[in-house]
Design a protein around this motif. Structure first.
Motif, short mmCIF file in Angstrom:
data_model
loop_
_atom_site.label_atom_id
_atom_site.label_comp_id
_atom_site.label_asym_id
_atom_site.label_seq_id
_atom_site.Cartn_x
_atom_site.Cartn_y
_atom_site.Cartn_z
N GLY A 135 -39.97 16.01 -66.23
CA GLY A 135 -39.99 14.59 -65.89
C GLY A 135 -38.63 13.95 -66.10
O GLY A 135 -38.18 13.12 -65.29
N MET A 136 -37.97 14.33 -67.22
CA MET A 136 -36.62 13.80 -67.48
C MET A 136 -35.64 14.28 -66.41
O MET A 136 -34.75 13.52 -65.99
N ALA A 137 -35.79 15.52 -65.95
CA ALA A 137 -34.91 16.03 -64.89
C ALA A 137 -35.12 15.25 -63.59
O ALA A 137 -34.16 14.93 -62.87
N VAL A 138 -36.40 14.94 -63.31
CA VAL A 138 -36.69 14.15 -62.10
C VAL A 138 -36.05 12.78 -62.20
O VAL A 138 -35.45 12.26 -61.25
N GLU A 139 -36.18 12.14 -63.36
CA GLU A 139 -35.59 10.82 -63.56
C GLU A 139 -34.07 10.87 -63.42
O GLU A 139 -33.45 9.95 -62.85
N ALA A 140 -33.46 11.94 -63.95
CA ALA A 140 -32.00 12.08 -63.84
C ALA A 140 -31.57 12.22 -62.38
O ALA A 140 -30.58 11.62 -61.94
N GLN A 141 -32.34 13.01 -61.61
CA GLN A 141 -31.99 13.18 -60.20
C GLN A 141 -32.24 11.90 -59.41
O GLN A 141 -31.51 11.58 -58.47
N GLN A 142 -33.30 11.16 -59.79
CA GLN A 142 -33.55 9.88 -59.15
C GLN A 142 -32.40 8.91 -59.40
O GLN A 142 -31.97 8.18 -58.49
N GLN A 143 -31.89 8.92 -60.63
CA GLN A 143 -30.75 8.05 -60.96
C GLN A 143 -29.50 8.48 -60.17
O GLN A 143 -28.75 7.64 -59.66
N ALA A 144 -29.30 9.80 -60.05
CA ALA A 144 -28.13 10.29 -59.31
C ALA A 144 -28.23 9.91 -57.83
O ALA A 144 -27.25 9.49 -57.20
N ALA A 145 -29.44 10.05 -57.26
CA ALA A 145 -29.63 9.68 -55.85
C ALA A 145 -29.42 8.19 -55.65
O ALA A 145 -28.81 7.74 -54.66
N LEU A 146 -29.93 7.37 -56.60
CA LEU A 146 -29.75 5.92 -56.51
C LEU A 146 -28.27 5.55 -56.60
O LEU A 146 -27.78 4.70 -55.82
N ASP A 147 -27.55 6.17 -57.54
CA ASP A 147 -26.12 5.89 -57.67
C ASP A 147 -25.37 6.26 -56.38
O ASP A 147 -24.49 5.51 -55.94
N ALA A 148 -25.75 7.40 -55.77
CA ALA A 148 -25.08 7.83 -54.54
C ALA A 148 -25.36 6.86 -53.40
O ALA A 148 -24.46 6.49 -52.63
N ARG A 149 -26.63 6.39 -53.30
CA ARG A 149 -26.97 5.44 -52.24
C ARG A 149 -26.25 4.11 -52.43
O ARG A 149 -25.73 3.52 -51.48
N GLN A 150 -26.23 3.61 -53.66
CA GLN A 150 -25.56 2.34 -53.92
C GLN A 150 -24.05 2.44 -53.67
O GLN A 150 -23.44 1.52 -53.13
N SER A 151 -23.47 3.57 -54.04
CA SER A 151 -22.03 3.76 -53.78
C SER A 151 -21.75 3.82 -52.28
O SER A 151 -20.78 3.22 -51.79
N SER A 152 -22.65 4.50 -51.55
CA SER A 152 -22.47 4.58 -50.10
C SER A 152 -22.60 3.20 -49.46
O SER A 152 -21.83 2.85 -48.56
N VAL A 153 -23.58 2.40 -49.95
CA VAL A 153 -23.77 1.05 -49.42
C VAL A 153 -22.54 0.19 -49.69
O VAL A 153 -22.08 -0.57 -48.82
#
Length: 352
Positions: A135-153
């Motif tokens: 679950g912690m790994a999923v949360e970490a990947q969700q945070q990484a994906a969110l950071d990548a999307r926000q940076s791209s935006v």
């Protein structure tokens, strides 16, 4: 004038008009090709020409990097979610097995199974720890994906702002290019129009009139088709202002021409009858007579009235009598229609 022309001459005139039209068509084709190539003298501009090349390149490169990171994060998130589902399934199965075993133990009341209870509990705790780690790994990947999307935006927003500012500059430059291309067209068309006006005034009745009229038609086409439709608008102000100026100039010239014509007619009508008829060409006189107007003043006259021999408006002679046979005939006729004698004007009889 066509009524005074011979049949062969009429057909030759039509043939010469065909020559004029063909000549004009080739000139129009050449002019259209030249005018169509005029925009090519200007450089074709893009948004990049009005943007900081280094900054825009860095932003585009950053966007590509963040998009790649976003794709990688999404892929890693899918893997982490799959692992979490597996650990959750393992944990659920182990808990169900443990609960069944625990129920059996309570039923048998075997104290010798206490070490196995501890072992099973520890195994169940280990599976629960794996589930929490997944679950912690999923949360970490969700945070990484969110950071990548926000940076791209953010990077896309910066690039869009740069492109929007560049678009305004590009539109302004396009308007300047449009004006320059229009001036190029005007520089080509205006001399043609001036030359056509001079040819119309001086050479339209010369021997080479088919080429003169062909050039005039070409100049008119170049002005009204190749120039006017490309007139810069700027909200319509330029078109309306140019239209007003052209109308005023043309109207002024028309008014002056009309006044000059009226003054000239007044002076001409004061000249002696013989001099006035000498200044009128044979074809012009016949053309005006065929329209039922006086050849001298161009006012309507009842030419069918046998009692009218002179224009009641300007006094010019319209009919006289043949010297040879005394038949009433047109004063501008070259020959008598009754006897064929030379149509030199004779004095009217006293009773006339």
């Amino acid at each position: 004038m066509s009524k005074s022309l011979r049949l062969t001459e009429k057909w030759m005139q039509r043939g010469l008009w065909l020559v004029a039209l063909v000549f004009a068509s080739f000139l129009i084709g050449l002019g259209g090709t030249l005018v169509g190539d005029l925009p090519k003298v200007e450089k074709q501009l893009t948004l990049d020409d009005f943007m900081d090349r280094a900054a825009s390149t860095a932003l585009r490169s950053s966007i590509k990097t963040t998009e790649a990171a976003e794709r990688d994060a999404d892929a890693a998130l899918e893997q982490a979610q799959l692992k979490r589902r597996v650990t959750q399934a393992d944990s659920a199965a182990a808990r169900e097995t443990f609960n069944n075993w625990l129920s059996t133990r309570h039923a048998t009341q075997l104290s010798g199974q206490d070490p196995e209870l501890v072992a099973r509990t520890r195994a169940l705790d280990g599976l629960k720890d794996k589930e929490r780690a997944a679950g912690m790994a999923v949360e970490a990947q969700q945070q990484a994906a969110l950071d990548a999307r926000q940076s791209s935006v953010r990077e896309r927003r910066k690039l869009a702002e740069m492109e929007q500012a560049a678009q305004k500059l590009l539109n302004a430059e396009y308007r300047r290019i449009e004006l320059r291309v229009f001036l190029y067209r005007l520089a080509l068309t205006l001399p043609l129009l001036v030359a056509a006006g001079w040819l119309f005034a001086k050479k339209r009745k010369s021997t080479w009139w088919p080429f003169v009229w062909g050039f005039i038609l070409f100049a008119l086409f170049a002005f009204f088709v190749e120039l006017v439709p490309y007139l810069p608008s700027y909200g319509g102000y330029v078109r309306y202002i140019v239209g007003i100026v052209v109308t005023v100039l043309v109207g002024r010239q028309a008014i002056l021409a009309l006044n000059r014509y009226l003054e000239k007619q007044k002076l001409v009508e004061q000249l002696p009858d013989a001099q006035r008829r000498e200044e009128l060409s044979y074809d012009t006189a016949l053309t005006r007579l065929s329209k039922g107007v006086c050849p001298g003043c161009e006012r309507p006259v009842d030419l069918k009235n046998p009692e009218i021999d002179f224009c009641p408006h300007c006094g010019i002679g319209l009919f006289d009598h043949c010297r040879a046979c005394n038949t009433r005939k047109g004063a501008f006729a070259k020959f008598c229609h009754a006897c064929g004698a030379t149509g030199q004007r004779a004095h009217l009889p006293a009773q006339a």
